[in-house]
Enzyme design. Sequence first.
Site, PDB file in Angstrom:
ATOM      1  N   ASP A 175       2.290  -4.437  -8.992  1.00  0.00           N
ATOM      2  CA  ASP A 175       2.935  -3.136  -8.808  1.00  0.00           C
ATOM      3  C   ASP A 175       2.599  -2.113  -9.893  1.00  0.00           C
ATOM      4  O   ASP A 175       3.236  -1.065  -9.969  1.00  0.00           O
ATOM      5  CB  ASP A 175       4.460  -3.322  -8.735  1.00  0.00           C
ATOM      6  CG  ASP A 175       4.883  -3.926  -7.408  1.00  0.00           C
ATOM      7  OD1 ASP A 175       4.312  -3.532  -6.373  1.00  0.00           O
ATOM      8  OD2 ASP A 175       5.769  -4.792  -7.398  1.00  0.00           O
ATOM      9  N   ASP A 188       1.903  -3.501   0.863  1.00  0.00           N
ATOM     10  CA  ASP A 188       2.312  -2.560  -0.183  1.00  0.00           C
ATOM     11  C   ASP A 188       1.239  -2.386  -1.261  1.00  0.00           C
ATOM     12  O   ASP A 188       1.150  -1.360  -1.929  1.00  0.00           O
ATOM     13  CB  ASP A 188       3.598  -3.031  -0.893  1.00  0.00           C
ATOM     14  CG  ASP A 188       4.606  -3.693   0.013  1.00  0.00           C
ATOM     15  OD1 ASP A 188       4.206  -4.269   1.041  1.00  0.00           O
ATOM     16  OD2 ASP A 188       5.800  -3.655  -0.296  1.00  0.00           O
TER      17      ASP A 188
END
Length: 405
Positions: A124, A183
Site C-alpha cells: 500500500d 487494489d
Amino acid sequence: MTYRFFIKSLSWCCVMMMLSCSVTRPVSFMAGTALPSALDQHFADATAQYKFMMKNLPEGRFPKTFDPKTGKQETSNSAWWCSGFYPGTLLYLYEQTKDPVLYAETERILKLLEKEKNNKSTHDLGFMMYCSFGNANRIAPKPEYKDILITSAKSLATRFNPKTGVIRSWDSKDPSQFLVIIDNMMNLELLFWASKATGDLTYRNIAITHANNTLKNHFRPDYSSYHVLEYETETGKVNKKRTHQGYADESAWARGQAWGLYGFVVMYRETKDEKYLEQAKNIAGFILNHPNLPSDKVPYWDFNAPNIPNALRDASAGSIIASALLELCTYVKPEGGKELFSSAETMLASLASSNYKTAIGGNGGFILMHGVGNMPAKTEIDTPLTYGDYYYVEALVRYKSLIKK
Ligand code: GLY
C-alpha cells in the site's frame, strides 16, 4: 560511458519522446448541473470539516473513521494503509483555499508518516506515500520529499517477483502462495514517478509487468474484476480467484471495480499504450451500464449485493470512480468523453448533496458519509472513510479544471 549506461539512457530517451509526442490537448466540457457555482462552497465546507477534525486528532495518530452511532472517532498509526489520505486531502484543499492552517497540519503529519518509506511489509505504499508526499512534492518540491518518495518506491519494488510478474499484495503464511488484490493497481503511480525522478526504468517496468498480468488474469469477460488472486510463487500459475471484501467470489465488489478503473487510467496516462485505454473504457462501461447502478450513480457496496435496492451504498467507490472518469473523459474521442464527463458529474453532484455530504461540525470532521469499508468483516459499515474524502476532493479539483468557463 559504459554500454549498459548508453542503452539505459537511450531507452529512457525513447520513453520520453514517445510521451511528449502524445501530450494531450487541454479539454473542457459544458456542465450539466449547478455544481460549478457551488464548487467554492464545497471546498470551503470540506476545509471547515478538516479543521474541525484536526482539533480532535490525538497526538501521533491518523484519522481512520467515525462511528455515527456511538459518536466515536477511530484513529490509526502511520502503518495503516490509509495514513496518506489525510495529508493528501489537506493538500488538495490547501491548493484551493491557500489556508496556511492546512499546510501547517500537513507538514506536522508528514513527519509522522515519513518512517513508512522503509516499510516493506505492505503493497500500500503508493496510497500511503504518493497521495501524501507525492502531492506535497508536486505543490512545493523539496529534495527531502524526493528522497522519501524514491525510498518508498524502492521498498515497494522489493515486493515484485519476476516469476509471478506481479507485486505481492498481502503476505501469506504459506510461502508458495502469492496474493495479489486488484487494489494494487493504485500503487503503480509511485513507480512511474520514481522512474521519471531517477531515470531508472526498473520501477516503470515493474509497473507495466504488474499491469499486464493483472489485465490478463484479474478480469472476467465482462470486464468486472475479482478481488483476490492466489498466484503460485514459483510458477506464476493462478490457483484461485476469489473475494475478500466483496459479497461473493463471483460478485463485483464496487470499490474493487473503482480501483481497477483508476489504475488503468493511470496506466494509459503514463504509457499512452492503447490497450490500457481500452481496458479503462471497458471497465467504465461495466460500471456505468450495470443494471444495478442507481440513478444517482453512487454504487451499492457490491454490484451483486443480495438486498439491492436496500443494500448500502459505498460513497468511497463513487468518489474513486468519479475521479477516474474525470481523467478518462479527457483521453477519449469527443462524444464518448462527454458521456463519461456527464456520468462523473452526476456522481459528484450526488456526493456533494446532503444525501452523502455531511453538515459542518458533524461526522467526526469527515466530509462524506455512507462508505463501506469491509462488509464481510463487519467493519466500517455505513461510515466515513479517509479515501472516500480524498478521491471526492480530487474529483472536485479535476471537475473544476475541466468545466468550460
Ligand atoms: N485497499 C483496501 C480497500 O479498498 O478497502
